[in-house]
Design an enzyme around this catalytic site. Structure first.
Site, PDB file in Angstrom:
ATOM      1  N   LYS A  84      15.524  61.616  62.956  1.00  0.00           N
ATOM      2  CA  LYS A  84      16.031  61.400  61.602  1.00  0.00           C
ATOM      3  C   LYS A  84      15.327  60.167  61.035  1.00  0.00           C
ATOM      4  O   LYS A  84      15.374  59.078  61.639  1.00  0.00           O
ATOM      5  CB  LYS A  84      17.527  61.119  61.682  1.00  0.00           C
ATOM      6  CG  LYS A  84      18.371  62.104  60.923  1.00  0.00           C
ATOM      7  CD  LYS A  84      19.822  61.797  61.102  1.00  0.00           C
ATOM      8  CE  LYS A  84      20.630  62.266  59.936  1.00  0.00           C
ATOM      9  NZ  LYS A  84      22.035  61.927  60.074  1.00  0.00           N
TER      10      LYS A  84
HETATM   11  O1  G3P Z   1      25.337  63.520  57.364  1.00  0.00           O
HETATM   12  C1  G3P Z   1      25.386  62.259  56.773  1.00  0.00           C
HETATM   13  C2  G3P Z   1      26.735  61.712  56.883  1.00  0.00           C
HETATM   14  O2  G3P Z   1      27.005  61.248  58.173  1.00  0.00           O
HETATM   15  C3  G3P Z   1      27.093  60.713  55.860  1.00  0.00           C
HETATM   16  O3  G3P Z   1      28.389  60.994  55.535  1.00  0.00           O
HETATM   17  O4  G3P Z   1      30.589  60.583  54.625  1.00  0.00           O
HETATM   18  O5  G3P Z   1      29.185  58.647  55.438  1.00  0.00           O
HETATM   19  O6  G3P Z   1      28.594  59.841  53.346  1.00  0.00           O
HETATM   20  P1  G3P Z   1      29.239  59.957  54.684  1.00  0.00           P
END
Ligand code: G3P
Length: 223
Positions: A84
């Site tokens: 990533k």
């Molecule tokens: O897949 C990306 C994710 O982990 C981010 O999620 O909820 O932190 O924006 P969030």
């Protein structure tokens, strides 16, 4: 659309794997910390041994040479690992080089169709628009997924749109409707997709009626 789990919790991954609906996993440093830390390599390898599909592991270097070196290392952990890499100049250059070596890159922190197009040209296998974080700042996150899918389809690009930062089941179904190739979601969202109160009521009713029918059959000597 394939479903990935967005977590570094081995317990959650084991529980979800049993359902047979998860085809990959995405992790990042935040999720790793949330899952209690530990050796990142060991956790990623353990995940690879649970789910037979792409497992994304984040690279943290901030310059091209550092990213290329780190990504080669991380990719060597297991054949299913996708590295990533956040999209910026260093990330794009590193992705161009790594994709030519056959290393799968998940280009992350994508917030616009322009960034997504650049990630695709650099050869990223997966391009990850962050839906929830765009919604958080008043933009339409799913529109970025929709526009990206449209552009990739228009030019028959092989890169896969991975809808990320999904926060609830409506995000998942919206990602499916606009044609995302993959949706990655927390375990809680997967469970929310599964549960429905009417299913619970229906199961209770079937069990109660089966009991009644069995009792009646015993009463008539037919059981
Ligand atoms: O897949 C990306 C994710 O982990 C981010 O999620 O909820 O932190 O924006 P969030």
């Amino acid at each position: 659309m394939r479903l990935f789990l967005d977590t570094a919790s081995v317990d959650e991954i084991r529980a979800a794997a049993k359902l047979g609906v998860i085809s990959g996993v995405t992790t990042n440093p935040t999720l790793w910390a949330k899952a209690g830390g530990g050796n990142y390599r060991d956790i990623v390898v353990e995940i690879c041994n649970i789910i037979d599909g792409p497992i994304s592991a984040e690279c943290l270097s901030r310059d091209v040479e550092g990213l290329v070196k780190e990504a080669r290392q991380v990719a060597s952990w297991h054949p299913n690992v996708a590295v990533k890499i956040p999209i910026d100049e260093a990330g794009l250059e590193a992705t161009s080089r790594l994709s030519k070596e056959g290393i799968k890159v998940n280009m992350t922190l994508v917030f616009s169709p322009n960034q997504a197009l650049l990630a695709a040209q650099a050869g990223a296998t997966f391009v990850s628009p962050f839906v929830g974080r765009l919604d958080d700042v008043g933009h339409d996150g799913m529109q970025v997924v929709a526009d990206t899918v449209q552009v990739f389809e228009r030019y028959h690009l092989p890169n896969q749109v991975l809808a990320a930062s999904l926060r609830h089941p409506l995000h998942v179904i919206a990602a499916a409707k606009v044609g995302a190739h993959i949706a990655t979601m927390p375990y809680s969202v997967l469970m929310a997709m599964l549960r429905h109160p009417l299913t619970d009521v229906g199961i209770e009713r079937f069990l109660a009626d089966a009991k009644k029918a069995a009792k009646a059959a015993r009463g008539t000597g037919k059981a």
